[in-house]
Motif scaffolding. Structure first.
Motif, short mmCIF file in Angstrom:
data_model
loop_
_atom_site.label_atom_id
_atom_site.label_comp_id
_atom_site.label_asym_id
_atom_site.label_seq_id
_atom_site.Cartn_x
_atom_site.Cartn_y
_atom_site.Cartn_z
N ASN A 128 12.18 6.79 54.89
CA ASN A 128 12.07 7.96 55.75
C ASN A 128 10.80 8.77 55.50
O ASN A 128 10.41 9.56 56.36
N LEU A 129 10.15 8.60 54.36
CA LEU A 129 8.88 9.27 54.12
C LEU A 129 7.80 8.46 54.83
O LEU A 129 7.18 7.57 54.27
N THR A 148 -2.71 13.99 51.08
CA THR A 148 -3.34 14.27 49.78
C THR A 148 -2.42 13.85 48.65
O THR A 148 -1.21 13.68 48.82
N TRP A 149 -2.99 13.74 47.48
CA TRP A 149 -2.23 13.40 46.27
C TRP A 149 -1.16 14.44 46.03
O TRP A 149 -0.01 14.10 45.72
N ASN A 150 -1.50 15.72 46.15
CA ASN A 150 -0.52 16.79 45.93
C ASN A 150 0.65 16.71 46.90
O ASN A 150 1.80 16.88 46.51
N GLN A 151 0.36 16.45 48.18
CA GLN A 151 1.44 16.32 49.16
C GLN A 151 2.37 15.16 48.81
O GLN A 151 3.59 15.27 48.94
N TYR A 152 1.78 14.07 48.37
CA TYR A 152 2.56 12.88 48.03
C TYR A 152 3.49 13.15 46.85
O TYR A 152 4.68 12.86 46.92
N ILE A 153 2.94 13.72 45.78
CA ILE A 153 3.75 13.98 44.60
C ILE A 153 4.81 15.04 44.91
O ILE A 153 5.96 14.93 44.48
N ASP A 154 4.45 16.06 45.69
CA ASP A 154 5.42 17.09 46.09
C ASP A 154 6.59 16.46 46.86
O ASP A 154 7.75 16.78 46.60
N ALA A 155 6.27 15.58 47.82
CA ALA A 155 7.33 14.94 48.61
C ALA A 155 8.19 14.04 47.74
O ALA A 155 9.42 14.03 47.87
N PHE A 156 7.56 13.28 46.86
CA PHE A 156 8.33 12.44 45.94
C PHE A 156 9.29 13.27 45.11
O PHE A 156 10.46 12.93 44.96
N SER A 157 8.79 14.37 44.58
CA SER A 157 9.62 15.23 43.73
C SER A 157 10.76 15.86 44.51
O SER A 157 11.89 15.92 44.03
N TYR A 161 -4.81 6.65 50.89
CA TYR A 161 -5.01 6.88 49.46
C TYR A 161 -4.24 5.80 48.69
O TYR A 161 -3.08 5.52 49.01
N ALA A 162 -4.89 5.21 47.71
CA ALA A 162 -4.23 4.22 46.86
C ALA A 162 -3.92 4.86 45.52
O ALA A 162 -4.79 5.51 44.93
N MET A 163 -2.71 4.69 45.07
CA MET A 163 -2.32 5.25 43.78
C MET A 163 -1.76 4.14 42.90
O MET A 163 -0.95 3.33 43.35
N ASN A 164 -2.21 4.11 41.66
CA ASN A 164 -1.74 3.14 40.68
C ASN A 164 -1.42 3.88 39.39
O ASN A 164 -2.20 4.72 38.96
N ALA A 165 -0.30 3.58 38.81
CA ALA A 165 0.08 4.21 37.54
C ALA A 165 0.71 3.15 36.64
O ALA A 165 1.36 2.22 37.12
N ILE A 166 0.51 3.32 35.35
CA ILE A 166 1.10 2.40 34.38
C ILE A 166 1.71 3.21 33.25
O ILE A 166 1.08 4.12 32.73
N THR A 167 2.97 2.89 32.93
CA THR A 167 3.68 3.63 31.88
C THR A 167 4.34 2.66 30.90
O THR A 167 4.87 1.64 31.30
N PRO A 168 4.29 3.00 29.62
CA PRO A 168 4.91 2.14 28.60
C PRO A 168 6.42 2.38 28.51
O PRO A 168 6.90 3.48 28.74
N VAL A 216 8.13 20.03 39.50
CA VAL A 216 7.04 19.21 40.00
C VAL A 216 5.77 19.37 39.17
O VAL A 216 4.98 18.42 39.06
N THR A 217 5.53 20.52 38.58
CA THR A 217 4.29 20.72 37.80
C THR A 217 4.22 19.74 36.63
O THR A 217 3.19 19.09 36.42
#
Length: 198
Positions: A44-45, A87-96, A9-16, A119-120
């Motif tokens: 380690n992830l 999945t995207w959810n697993q990735y964000i959950d692990a990051f959080s 899965y490729a994820m890209n985000a941009i924030t000001p 996390v929500t």
């Protein structure tokens, strides 16, 4: 979906970010890059294949000249790129769960960042700032990062067996082969399509 290629899965985000905040983030990213122990939780992830943050100053966006209106941007921008398995959810959950302090140090300078916990709110924020990947290539789409690490272990063990085989009697080879199978059995993964989880 363009963000997915097989199991990757490729994820890209941009924030000001307000320009005066950029220097604080540059300092933290410099430390993160040069002090390797600070990267250990990310390393380690093992399902993360790649992660990178890039700061683009407001006056460094490409300007092609004729036909393009010159923009007067108020913000610098933080770009985040990552490739991962799962999945995207697993990735964000692990990051959080694992990297919340580090993520807060990186993204706290971005506008309207709610924090990595709970996390929500973090997921809602990432969903707002993420953009689709128009083109995504991976060499081994049906293998995860852990599959590739395991393949290297199997190959090294197999190469060692091949070297010993030429000097073995049939009984010695049988014992060496059994030892090879026992050594690599935990690294014999399964490639194929990723499970679909919503």
């Amino acid at each position: 979906m363009s963000n997915i290629n097989g199991k990757v899965y490729a994820m890209n985000a941009i924030t000001p970010m307000k320009p005066w905040k950029t220097w604080f983030l540059r300092g933290f990213l410099f430390l993160l890059w040069n002090v390797k122990p600070l990267q250990q939780d990310l390393v380690n992830l093992s399902f993360i294949e790649f992660a990178r943050w890039v700061i683009v100053p407001r006056n460094r966006f490409p300007f092609l000249g004729r036909g393009q209106a010159k923009e007067e941007l108020k913000y610098d921008y933080l770009l985040f790129f990552s490739n991962f398995n799962g999945t995207w959810n697993q990735y964000i959950d692990a990051f959080s769960a694992v990297l919340s302090k580090g993520l807060n140090l990186v993204w706290r300078w971005s506008e309207k960042f709610p924090g990595a916990v709970p996390v929500t709110l973090f997921k809602e924020y990432i969903a707002r700032v993420q953009f689709d990947t128009d083109y995504y290539y991976t060499s081994y789409p049906h293998a995860t990062a852990n599959d590739l690490k395991s393949a290297h272990i199997v190959q090294a063990s197999f190469d060692s067996l091949v070297q010993r085989a030429s000097n073995c009697t049939p009984d010695q080879f049988g014992a060496a082969y059994l030892n090879f199978v026992l050594q690599v059995q935990g690294n014999l993964g399964e490639t194929g399509e990723a499970p679909i989880v919503f």
